[in-house]
Motif scaffolding. Sequence first.
Motif, short mmCIF file in Angstrom:
data_model
loop_
_atom_site.label_atom_id
_atom_site.label_comp_id
_atom_site.label_asym_id
_atom_site.label_seq_id
_atom_site.Cartn_x
_atom_site.Cartn_y
_atom_site.Cartn_z
N GLU A 1 112.67 110.48 35.29
CA GLU A 1 114.06 110.11 35.56
C GLU A 1 114.14 108.73 36.21
O GLU A 1 114.98 107.90 35.83
N VAL A 2 113.26 108.48 37.16
CA VAL A 2 113.25 107.16 37.80
C VAL A 2 112.80 106.10 36.78
O VAL A 2 113.36 105.01 36.72
N GLY A 3 111.80 106.43 35.97
CA GLY A 3 111.33 105.50 34.93
C GLY A 3 112.42 105.18 33.92
O GLY A 3 112.52 104.04 33.44
N LEU A 4 113.24 106.16 33.61
CA LEU A 4 114.35 105.93 32.69
C LEU A 4 115.35 104.95 33.28
O LEU A 4 115.83 104.04 32.60
N VAL B 1 106.66 115.31 37.54
CA VAL B 1 106.75 114.61 36.25
C VAL B 1 108.20 114.32 35.90
O VAL B 1 108.54 113.22 35.45
N SER B 2 109.08 115.29 36.11
CA SER B 2 110.51 115.09 35.80
C SER B 2 111.11 113.99 36.66
O SER B 2 111.85 113.14 36.16
N PHE B 3 110.80 114.00 37.95
CA PHE B 3 111.33 112.97 38.84
C PHE B 3 110.83 111.59 38.41
O PHE B 3 111.60 110.63 38.36
N THR B 4 109.54 111.50 38.11
CA THR B 4 108.97 110.21 37.68
C THR B 4 109.62 109.73 36.40
O THR B 4 109.93 108.53 36.26
N LEU C 1 114.58 113.56 24.30
CA LEU C 1 114.98 112.50 23.37
C LEU C 1 115.39 111.24 24.14
O LEU C 1 115.03 110.13 23.77
N VAL C 2 116.11 111.42 25.24
CA VAL C 2 116.50 110.27 26.08
C VAL C 2 115.26 109.61 26.69
O VAL C 2 115.18 108.38 26.78
N TYR C 3 114.27 110.41 27.09
CA TYR C 3 113.03 109.84 27.64
C TYR C 3 112.32 108.99 26.58
O TYR C 3 111.82 107.91 26.88
N VAL C 4 112.24 109.48 25.35
CA VAL C 4 111.57 108.73 24.28
C VAL C 4 112.35 107.45 23.97
O VAL C 4 111.75 106.38 23.80
N ILE D 1 125.03 102.63 35.61
CA ILE D 1 126.12 103.53 36.02
C ILE D 1 126.54 104.47 34.88
O ILE D 1 126.64 105.68 35.10
N PRO D 2 126.76 103.99 33.65
CA PRO D 2 127.06 104.94 32.57
C PRO D 2 125.91 105.93 32.30
O PRO D 2 126.15 107.09 31.98
N LEU D 3 124.67 105.46 32.46
CA LEU D 3 123.53 106.36 32.27
C LEU D 3 123.53 107.46 33.33
O LEU D 3 123.29 108.63 33.02
N LEU D 4 123.82 107.10 34.57
CA LEU D 4 123.90 108.11 35.63
C LEU D 4 125.05 109.09 35.39
O LEU D 4 124.91 110.30 35.64
#
Length: 160
Positions: free
Chosen positions: A25-28, A20-23, A82-85, A53-56
Amino acid sequence: MGMKKSSQVSSGLLATYAAVSFTLEVGLLVAAGFAALTFLNFAPIVSALIIVIPLLLLWSLLLSPKAVVKLRLRTRLVLIHLVYVIGAYVLWLSIAHTGYTQYLFWPAVMLGLTVLSVVLIFLSRGRVVPHPRAERKAEAEIRKARNLTAAKPSGRRAAR
């Protein structure tokens, strides 16, 4: 004072949380890239790189388990979710802006996975989340156990 055998998390729960976390992160990253392509008026690659790049960098400095800036586990988890939402909202805005309303289920999927992530964390009391402090504590316990089992000097000279 380590975890008892009964308080350890099952490997299935760990694997589910990792997937779920990997999905998420990729979705973000996909949501950020799609928003950049939608709202920025540069070449597609430049637009995506301006945002991704700034997000990474932010993720690697603050939010990853091996981040340079060490945050408390609860603080890091709240910020991550919060970042995911926010990512789901940005994805919804960019899809609605382009007019491809048949793809509006993707932000809902991202929100659902975020809720699933929170539920998994609460069910396991946070034990599914990798945290450097827990890893250091486990390493210290291993070193302590090795020192206890090491041969101790005995005899007349060791008593001095």
